[in-house]
Write an enzyme that holds these catalytic residues in place. Structure first.
Site, PDB file in Angstrom:
ATOM      1  N   GLU A  95      36.549  34.695  43.393  1.00 17.74           N
ATOM      2  CA  GLU A  95      35.038  34.201  44.619  1.00 17.74           C
ATOM      3  C   GLU A  95      35.472  34.828  45.208  1.00 17.74           C
ATOM      4  OE1 GLU A  95      32.216  32.207  46.581  1.00 17.74           O
ATOM      5  OE2 GLU A  95      34.199  32.518  47.480  1.00 17.74           O
ATOM      6  N   LYS A  96      36.282  35.308  46.407  1.00 19.08           N
ATOM      7  CA  LYS A  96      35.985  36.079  47.559  1.00 19.08           C
ATOM      8  C   LYS A  96      35.883  37.373  47.045  1.00 19.08           C
ATOM      9  CE  LYS A  96      38.912  32.958  50.768  1.00 19.08           C
ATOM     10  NZ  LYS A  96      40.905  33.586  51.500  1.00 19.08           N
ATOM     11  N   ASP A 113      27.802  38.495  34.244  1.00 19.20           N
ATOM     12  CA  ASP A 113      28.964  39.375  34.872  1.00 19.20           C
ATOM     13  C   ASP A 113      29.294  39.725  35.990  1.00 19.20           C
ATOM     14  OD1 ASP A 113      31.902  39.197  34.270  1.00 19.20           O
ATOM     15  OD2 ASP A 113      31.702  40.792  33.394  1.00 19.20           O
ATOM     16  N   GLY A 170      42.657  36.982  36.217  1.00 19.82           N
ATOM     17  CA  GLY A 170      43.676  38.374  37.457  1.00 19.82           C
ATOM     18  C   GLY A 170      45.152  37.439  37.037  1.00 19.82           C
ATOM     19  N   ARG A 212      46.200  37.338  33.752  1.00 22.11           N
ATOM     20  CA  ARG A 212      46.460  38.542  32.964  1.00 22.11           C
ATOM     21  C   ARG A 212      48.084  38.936  33.713  1.00 22.11           C
ATOM     22  NH1 ARG A 212      42.175  41.279  35.501  1.00 22.11           N
ATOM     23  NH2 ARG A 212      40.690  40.316  33.439  1.00 22.11           N
ATOM     24  N   GLU A 227      37.095  48.292  37.528  1.00 23.83           N
ATOM     25  CA  GLU A 227      38.687  47.712  36.727  1.00 23.83           C
ATOM     26  C   GLU A 227      39.479  48.757  36.974  1.00 23.83           C
ATOM     27  OE1 GLU A 227      39.171  44.948  35.995  1.00 23.83           O
ATOM     28  OE2 GLU A 227      36.948  43.602  35.186  1.00 23.83           O
ATOM     29  N   LYS A 279      46.485  36.604  45.746  1.00 25.78           N
ATOM     30  CA  LYS A 279      45.703  36.444  47.520  1.00 25.78           C
ATOM     31  C   LYS A 279      45.765  38.023  47.597  1.00 25.78           C
ATOM     32  CE  LYS A 279      46.727  34.054  51.714  1.00 25.78           C
ATOM     33  NZ  LYS A 279      46.290  34.889  52.440  1.00 25.78           N
ATOM     34  N   ASP A 339      32.613  42.547  37.321  1.00 23.19           N
ATOM     35  CA  ASP A 339      33.540  43.661  36.494  1.00 23.19           C
ATOM     36  C   ASP A 339      32.535  44.035  35.658  1.00 23.19           C
ATOM     37  OD1 ASP A 339      35.014  42.698  39.046  1.00 23.19           O
ATOM     38  OD2 ASP A 339      35.716  41.517  38.338  1.00 23.19           O
TER      39      ASP A 339
END
Length: 328
Positions: A211-212, A91, A135, A138, A100, A168, A93
């Protein structure tokens, strides 16, 4: 050594331990909600917040069960093991970097402030929100269970685009933090990855994050030489995010390995559920937000991977899990 049917208490790393932070933002969720609506009382908004937290726990993915006592011992290594995993799946984060509280949460709040949404996620509230993978998911769940900002569109389709634009921008702000190397790798991460790559074990990062953002962490903090040898499965690469096992199933298929020969390193209960759902062994390295979660089904539990002389486990230990069952 114990037989394959023996039950062994999970090793527990005493060094380099992490604890759940008790700090908070200067602006509480209730006051943030109040500034957002200007019409509802603070007590009513606190009811929204309590209802939101209760609804998360009611879904079963946010409940903090009592911690199962673990035998306290120093780091365990198994250098004599002859079995190695086909792949190590990390994983991101909380495992590679404890991002986080001071990374993603800060970037979300900076995004909300830029857009003048009147929303602030404090430390404790964000800890509850982490029970939701992704995110965008969330933010959507939070607004659905409290109240949508006045600047948000009304239709579902437009709201989806609104959330995407927020995410973004949040990712851009988060990547800036990573590129400045303000958040360090957790102890032992580089060591374990190097051991795997040297011994021909495939390495991948499997994350619900964008992904970025994941690529930035891998490239900037692990370096380009390691990064080019690491596969990344992240963000919307699968339709359902953790605790669904889809991302780990995709990784095994893409890498051409059997799930039963993979070792997953996770830090959360939803990540553990995803790994187990994919039929993989899972080692937990607790992070700041997950120290009190229930890891009963983990194959081993540590506070960290660790670097010598405070090493908690190594690649050979990962291989030993394929031969024996370690349970909490």
């Amino acid at each position: 050594m114990a037989s394959a049917t023996s039950t062994v208490v999970s090793p527990y790393c005493l060094s380099s331990s992490t604890t759940r932070s008790g700090s908070s933002c200067s602006v509480s969720p209730a006051s943030a909600f109040a500034s957002l609506t200007n019409k509802k009382s603070v007590s009513h908004l606190r009811f929204h917040e309590r209802s939101f937290t209760s609804s998360l726990r009611g879904r079963g993915i946010g409940a903090r069960s009592r911690t199962i006592p673990l035998r306290e011992r120093k780091g365990v290594t198994c250098s004599a093991s002859s079995t190695l995993p086909s792949a190590l799946l990390f994983d991101c984060d909380g495992v590679l970097v404890d991002t986080e509280k001071d990374g993603h949460r800060v970037s979300f709040n900076d995004t909300f402030a830029e857009r003048e949404l009147g929303v602030v996620w404090d430390v404790d509230l964000y800890g509850e929100l982490l029970k939701i993978g992704g995110g965008k998911e969330r933010m959507t769940a939070y607004f659905n269970r409290t109240v949508w900002p006045e600047k948000a569109p009304k239709s579902e389709g437009e709201r989806k685009e609104f959330i995407a634009s927020l995410h973004k921008r949040k990712t851009e702000l988060f990547m800036a933090l990573i590129e400045k190397k303000l958040l360090p790798l957790r102890p032992g991460v580089a060591k374990l990855i190097d051991q795997a790559l040297t011994n021909g074990v495939k390495v991948a990062v499997c994350s619900t994050s964008n992904e970025k953002a994941v690529s930035a962490i891998v490239s900037c903090l692990l370096g380009p030489d390691r990064a080019e040898k690491i596969d990344i499965f992240a963000g919307d690469v699968v339709p359902r995010k953790k605790p669904d096992p889809a991302i780990y199933q995709l990784a095994a298929t893409t890498l051409g390995v059997e799930p039963s020969s993979c070792i997953v390193v996770e830090d959360s209960a939803i990540g553990l559920a995803a790994a187990k759902g994919a039929g993989m062994k899972c080692i937990i390295t607790k992070s700041g937000y997950t120290a009190d979660e229930d890891f009963l089904n983990a194959d081993a539990v540590f506070n960290c991977i660790g670097d010598p002389p405070e090493e908690c486990f190594d690649l050979a230990f990962c291989g030993s899990l394929l031969e024996k069952q370690y349970v909490s």
